[in-house]
Design an enzyme around this catalytic site. Structure first.
Site, mmCIF file in Angstrom:
data_model
loop_
_atom_site.group_PDB
_atom_site.id
_atom_site.type_symbol
_atom_site.label_atom_id
_atom_site.label_comp_id
_atom_site.label_asym_id
_atom_site.label_seq_id
_atom_site.Cartn_x
_atom_site.Cartn_y
_atom_site.Cartn_z
ATOM 1 N N HIS A 290 -8.980 4.175 -1.500
ATOM 2 C CA HIS A 290 -7.640 3.610 -1.329
ATOM 3 C C HIS A 290 -7.269 2.776 -2.553
ATOM 4 O O HIS A 290 -7.289 1.544 -2.528
ATOM 5 C CB HIS A 290 -7.625 2.762 -0.063
ATOM 6 C CG HIS A 290 -6.292 2.176 0.294
ATOM 7 N ND1 HIS A 290 -5.099 2.595 -0.272
ATOM 8 C CD2 HIS A 290 -5.961 1.197 1.181
ATOM 9 C CE1 HIS A 290 -4.107 1.896 0.259
ATOM 10 N NE2 HIS A 290 -4.593 1.036 1.127
ATOM 11 N N SER B 52 -23.306 10.117 5.611
ATOM 12 C CA SER B 52 -22.936 8.991 6.461
ATOM 13 C C SER B 52 -23.203 9.323 7.930
ATOM 14 O O SER B 52 -23.039 10.458 8.368
ATOM 15 C CB SER B 52 -21.457 8.659 6.261
ATOM 16 O OG SER B 52 -21.087 7.544 7.016
ATOM 17 N N CYS C 49 0.575 2.312 6.630
ATOM 18 C CA CYS C 49 0.774 0.899 6.949
ATOM 19 C C CYS C 49 0.761 0.087 5.658
ATOM 20 O O CYS C 49 0.138 0.478 4.671
ATOM 21 C CB CYS C 49 -0.313 0.407 7.896
ATOM 22 S SG CYS C 49 -2.003 0.533 7.257
ATOM 23 N N SER D 273 -11.366 1.126 4.528
ATOM 24 C CA SER D 273 -11.298 1.767 3.210
ATOM 25 C C SER D 273 -11.968 0.879 2.169
ATOM 26 O O SER D 273 -11.945 -0.349 2.275
ATOM 27 C CB SER D 273 -9.845 2.035 2.820
ATOM 28 O OG SER D 273 -9.110 0.823 2.788
ATOM 29 N N GLN E 94 -5.244 -8.943 6.079
ATOM 30 C CA GLN E 94 -5.213 -7.623 6.710
ATOM 31 C C GLN E 94 -6.448 -7.352 7.557
ATOM 32 O O GLN E 94 -6.360 -6.688 8.592
ATOM 33 C CB GLN E 94 -5.068 -6.538 5.642
ATOM 34 C CG GLN E 94 -3.695 -6.474 5.012
ATOM 35 C CD GLN E 94 -3.502 -5.235 4.164
ATOM 36 O OE1 GLN E 94 -3.950 -4.151 4.498
ATOM 37 N NE2 GLN E 94 -2.818 -5.402 3.040
ATOM 38 N N CYS F 293 0.811 -1.220 0.000
ATOM 39 C CA CYS F 293 0.000 0.000 0.000
ATOM 40 C C CYS F 293 0.843 1.269 0.000
ATOM 41 O O CYS F 293 0.354 2.332 -0.372
ATOM 42 C CB CYS F 293 -0.954 0.020 1.196
ATOM 43 S SG CYS F 293 -2.198 -1.284 1.147
#
Length: 389
Positions: A345, A210, A375, A244, A152, A91
């Protein structure tokens, strides 16, 4: 000693990484080529002066195989003499591209270089580069971790458990990410960084409406009976709402020295001050942002209080909230224009997407120092400090 400065930074809008996503019709080479063309158009530089183009892509297979960055350079219309390479630090791939590019400028190997990244998760889904039944880790890793490595999502759950992060806290963080991103769009704060493409002008995943009530109705995204037995401490609070999404997008930054910028009449946006990369526990693989932050601050001879803005990639709410607990950072300075939970992402593009958003936020807010960290799968993290100019 030479320095390295960012003189331009652009990104595409971020689309959903689904077959019906707003950018799913665009080949990944063309996504990246669009940002490269826009980068030279907005900066006014002659692309023939670019010494190298370093791009990040995670799933380097199919339409993202064969050194995608090189073909994006050619598609963008750059001279054939401009070289390019594609790197993979998961990433953090395009943040690593920024590190490499800046280090090349500082060393004198480059005068003008592009760091960039792309990922089309609609056309090249995650893990496409690992054929079914194949082991990408090998027997030595299996011997070292006999119980097996984990996805993950399970790491995100373990982080939530270890740092006692509640579902309500993670959902509230996600809602705030959407609020900040929606507000940034409405205030025109993304205008200078986004390069519209094929009629797509805005990030597709930002949800202004949201709410924690809506997110509370989502089911756990990663529940698995085998992992529940192995890790009884997990409460299964990670959902699609506080993680994400999968996305399509590209981003690019133009890096040079202050001396070359002055000679070419380019306006520096920020100086690339200090860099760090670190490894961490591959089971809690997403916690490397904590030691990476500590390491880059030491290298920069700065304290946390010196940092005006932070970009911490929102792979999951739990990652940023655990980082905040460990560092004591002020959340009001973190991802001030929203983060990956809202904006998206697109793996290989995310590093330079964060950098693009950060340098424009620094200029808008008059920030002196900013810190970016990400990360990465396998227990890795990049961090860098930027200085406002």
């Amino acid at each position: 000693m030479r320095d390295a400065v960012i003189v331009e930074a652009v990104r595409t809008p971020i689309g959903k990484g689904r077959p019906n996503g707003s950018l799913a019709h665009v080949h990944p080479v063309e996504l990246l080529a669009h940002t490269l063309r826009t980068l030279v158009e907005r900066s006014g530089v002659d692309p023939a002066l670019i010494d190298d183009v370093i791009g990040g892509t995670v799933d380097q297979v199919g339409e993202q195989a064969m050194n995608t960055t090189r073909y994006a350079v050619l598609s963008a219309g750059f001279p054939e003499s401009v070289p390019a390479t594609t790197v993979d630090r998961q990433c953090g791939s395009s943040q690593q591209a920024v590190h490499f590019a800046a280090q090349g400028v500082i060393s004198g190997a480059y005068d003008l270089v592009v760091a960039c990244g792309v990922e089309s998760m609609s056309r090249v889904p995650m893990w496409s580069n690992v054929p079914a039944g194949k082991d990408p880790f090998g027997p030595g890793v299996a011997e070292r971790y006999p119980e097996g490595l984990i996805p993950q999502g399970i790491s995100a759950e373990l982080i939530a458990a270890k740092w006692s992060l509640s579902r309500e806290e993670m959902d509230a963080f996600a809602v705030e990410s959407h609020r900040k991103a929606a507000e940034a769009w409405e205030s025109g704060l993304f205008a200078d960084e986004v390069a519209p493409l094929d009629g797509v002008t805005r990030d597709e995943c930002v949800r202004p409406g949201s709410s924690t009530e809506v997110l509370a109705g989502l089911k756990p995204a990663y529940y698995d009976p085998a992992f529940a037995e192995r890790f009884p401490q997990i409460d299964w609070n990670v959902t699609a709402g506080n993680a994400s999404p999968v996305n399509d997008g590209a981003s690019a930054v133009l890096i040079t020295s202050s001396e070359t910028a002055a000679r070419l009449g380019l306006r520096p946006l920020a100086r690339l001050h200090s860099f760090a990369v670190t490894g961490s526990d591959p089971l809690l693989m997403l916690t490397g942002v904590v030691p990476a932050t500590e390491k880059v601050l030491r290298k920069a001879s700065l304290s946390l209080d010196d940092i005006d803005l932070f970009e911490v990639n929102e792979a999951f709410s739990s990652v940023v909230l655990a980082w905040r607990q460990e560092t004591g950072a002020d959340l009001s300075k973190v991802n001030v224009h929203g983060g990956a939970i809202a904006i998206g992402h697109p793996l290989g593009a995310s590093g330079t997407r964060l950098t693009t958003t950060l340098v424009h936020a620094m200029r808008a807010r008059g920030a002196r120092y900013a810190l970016q960290t990400m990360c990465e799968a396998g227990g890795l993290a990049n961090a860098m400090v930027l200085e406002g100019l």
